[in-house]
Motif scaffolding. Structure first.
Motif, PDB file in Angstrom:
ATOM      1  N   GLU A   1       3.268   2.856   5.070  1.00  0.00           N
ATOM      2  CA  GLU A   1       2.671   2.171   3.928  1.00  0.00           C
ATOM      3  C   GLU A   1       2.836   0.664   4.042  1.00  0.00           C
ATOM      4  OE1 GLU A   1       4.527   3.703   0.442  1.00  0.00           O
ATOM      5  OE2 GLU A   1       3.526   5.638   0.556  1.00  0.00           O
ATOM      6  N   ALA A   2       4.046   0.223   4.380  1.00  0.00           N
ATOM      7  CA  ALA A   2       4.306  -1.212   4.484  1.00  0.00           C
ATOM      8  C   ALA A   2       3.435  -1.835   5.567  1.00  0.00           C
ATOM      9  CB  ALA A   2       5.787  -1.465   4.782  1.00  0.00           C
ATOM     10  N   PHE A   3       3.343  -1.194   6.721  1.00  0.00           N
ATOM     11  CA  PHE A   3       2.538  -1.741   7.819  1.00  0.00           C
ATOM     12  C   PHE A   3       1.056  -1.761   7.458  1.00  0.00           C
ATOM     13  CE2 PHE A   3       0.150  -1.555  11.761  1.00  0.00           C
ATOM     14  CZ  PHE A   3       0.734  -2.581  12.486  1.00  0.00           C
ATOM     15  N   THR A   4       0.578  -0.673   6.881  1.00  0.00           N
ATOM     16  CA  THR A   4      -0.833  -0.583   6.534  1.00  0.00           C
ATOM     17  C   THR A   4      -1.222  -1.627   5.485  1.00  0.00           C
ATOM     18  OG1 THR A   4      -0.806   1.774   7.007  1.00  0.00           O
ATOM     19  CG2 THR A   4      -2.632   0.962   5.708  1.00  0.00           C
ATOM     20  N   LEU A   5      -0.417  -1.738   4.435  1.00  0.00           N
ATOM     21  CA  LEU A   5      -0.748  -2.682   3.367  1.00  0.00           C
ATOM     22  C   LEU A   5      -0.583  -4.130   3.811  1.00  0.00           C
ATOM     23  CD1 LEU A   5       0.881  -0.865   0.329  1.00  0.00           C
ATOM     24  CD2 LEU A   5      -1.551  -1.059   0.843  1.00  0.00           C
ATOM     25  N   ARG A   6       0.512  -4.390   4.507  1.00  0.00           N
ATOM     26  CA  ARG A   6       0.837  -5.789   4.839  1.00  0.00           C
ATOM     27  C   ARG A   6       0.023  -6.301   6.023  1.00  0.00           C
ATOM     28  NH1 ARG A   6       1.830 -10.248   3.986  1.00  0.00           N
ATOM     29  NH2 ARG A   6       3.778 -11.339   4.262  1.00  0.00           N
ATOM     30  N   VAL A   7      -0.132  -5.498   7.068  1.00  0.00           N
ATOM     31  CA  VAL A   7      -0.786  -5.953   8.298  1.00  0.00           C
ATOM     32  C   VAL A   7      -2.269  -5.587   8.317  1.00  0.00           C
ATOM     33  CG1 VAL A   7      -0.789  -5.779  10.817  1.00  0.00           C
ATOM     34  CG2 VAL A   7       1.382  -5.860   9.583  1.00  0.00           C
ATOM     35  N   LEU A   8      -2.580  -4.329   8.128  1.00  0.00           N
ATOM     36  CA  LEU A   8      -3.973  -3.908   8.249  1.00  0.00           C
ATOM     37  C   LEU A   8      -4.814  -4.341   7.050  1.00  0.00           C
ATOM     38  CD1 LEU A   8      -3.505  -0.343   9.790  1.00  0.00           C
ATOM     39  CD2 LEU A   8      -3.884  -2.520  10.943  1.00  0.00           C
ATOM     40  N   GLN A   9      -4.257  -4.240   5.838  1.00  0.00           N
ATOM     41  CA  GLN A   9      -5.001  -4.652   4.648  1.00  0.00           C
ATOM     42  C   GLN A   9      -4.770  -6.119   4.300  1.00  0.00           C
ATOM     43  OE1 GLN A   9      -7.266  -2.756   3.242  1.00  0.00           O
ATOM     44  NE2 GLN A   9      -6.793  -1.147   4.709  1.00  0.00           N
ATOM     45  N   GLN A  10      -3.846  -6.757   4.969  1.00  0.00           N
ATOM     46  CA  GLN A  10      -3.544  -8.187   4.834  1.00  0.00           C
ATOM     47  C   GLN A  10      -3.186  -8.587   3.408  1.00  0.00           C
ATOM     48  OE1 GLN A  10      -6.939 -10.146   6.567  1.00  0.00           O
ATOM     49  NE2 GLN A  10      -6.299  -9.651   8.647  1.00  0.00           N
ATOM     50  N   LEU A  11      -2.399  -7.747   2.737  1.00  0.00           N
ATOM     51  CA  LEU A  11      -1.915  -8.094   1.410  1.00  0.00           C
ATOM     52  C   LEU A  11      -0.682  -8.980   1.552  1.00  0.00           C
ATOM     53  CD1 LEU A  11      -2.157  -4.655  -0.423  1.00  0.00           C
ATOM     54  CD2 LEU A  11      -3.806  -6.526  -0.429  1.00  0.00           C
ATOM     55  N   ASP A  12      -0.416  -9.797   0.543  1.00  0.00           N
ATOM     56  CA  ASP A  12       0.784 -10.627   0.596  1.00  0.00           C
ATOM     57  C   ASP A  12       1.999  -9.772   0.232  1.00  0.00           C
ATOM     58  OD1 ASP A  12       0.552 -10.296  -2.113  1.00  0.00           O
ATOM     59  OD2 ASP A  12       0.264 -12.417  -2.579  1.00  0.00           O
ATOM     60  N   GLY A  13       3.198 -10.351   0.396  1.00  0.00           N
ATOM     61  CA  GLY A  13       4.432  -9.601   0.178  1.00  0.00           C
ATOM     62  C   GLY A  13       4.582  -9.100  -1.241  1.00  0.00           C
ATOM     63  N   ALA A  14       4.251  -9.951  -2.224  1.00  0.00           N
ATOM     64  CA  ALA A  14       4.408  -9.552  -3.626  1.00  0.00           C
ATOM     65  C   ALA A  14       3.463  -8.412  -3.998  1.00  0.00           C
ATOM     66  CB  ALA A  14       4.158 -10.758  -4.531  1.00  0.00           C
ATOM     67  N   THR A  15       2.234  -8.486  -3.544  1.00  0.00           N
ATOM     68  CA  THR A  15       1.261  -7.435  -3.846  1.00  0.00           C
ATOM     69  C   THR A  15       1.659  -6.130  -3.171  1.00  0.00           C
ATOM     70  OG1 THR A  15      -0.439  -9.139  -3.950  1.00  0.00           O
ATOM     71  CG2 THR A  15      -1.199  -6.864  -3.808  1.00  0.00           C
TER      72      THR A  15
END
Length: 189
Positions: free
Chosen positions: A144-158
């Motif tokens: 989840e962390a990799f997908t949201l942060r890297v692949l979906q390019q969300l910021d840390g807070a989101t």
């Protein structure tokens, strides 16, 4: 869901495609991506395709008073004519700017395809498949962390809000995910 004021609301999503848009703005917003793909396929240049779609949309404004059922065929015919016009104009300009020795030899201008070649496309598919396999092997929180942060390019807070944890926990999960993916991909590739 967009429906015409004169028609009753549709019952299911299968009929949603046949629903008439409420306004011309909604119609143009919905048809834009498909129109761009159509124009880009015909013109083979992104900028020309954007110009053609924009011109077709501007010309549609003159037909705002037509019934919504007529907008789709009218728009596609306007866009098709615009694409053909640009193709003809480009062909004339290309012939006009050719040198006399090229005209004598009847050389065609070589349009190089900027996309990847077959070997590179195959390699990219293999790399993507390896990444998907590696992601499946990760624990759920790391994935989840990799997908949201890297692949979906969300910021840390989101990402933290989406995962229901702190930003520090997201960083930890992401670091562990990257390390596991790197090890897995080095072994596989």
């Amino acid at each position: 869901m967009l429906v015409s004021p004169s028609l009753p609301p549709l019952a299911d999503d299968a009929d949603a495609e046949t629903a008439l848009p409420v306004s011309l703005d909604a119609f143009l917003a919905g048809i834009g991506p498909r129109a761009f793909r159509f124009a880009e396929a015909g013109l083979r240049q992104r900028d020309d395709a954007l110009d053609a779609v924009q011109d077709a949309m501007l010309r549609m404004l003159a037909y705002r008073d037509k019934p919504a059922g007529e907008w789709s065929p009218l728009f596609w015919s306007i866009l098709r004519r615009r694409v053909v016009d640009l193709q003809r104009r480009r062909g004339f300009r290309l012939r006009f700017w050719r040198s006399s020795d090229e005209l004598a030899g009847d050389h065609d201008i070589d349009w190089a395809d900027p996309g990847p070649g077959p070997a590179q496309a195959h390699e990219q598919r293999d790399q993507y498949a390896a990444l998907v396999r590696a992601l499946r092997d990760l624990p759920a929180r790391q994935r989840e962390a990799f997908t949201l942060r890297v692949l979906q390019q969300l910021d840390g807070a989101t990402t933290a809000a989406a995962m229901g944890c702190s930003e520090g926990a997201v960083k930890t999960h992401l670091s562990r995910a990257r390390q596991a993916l790197q090890q897995h991909l080095e072994i596989e590739l």
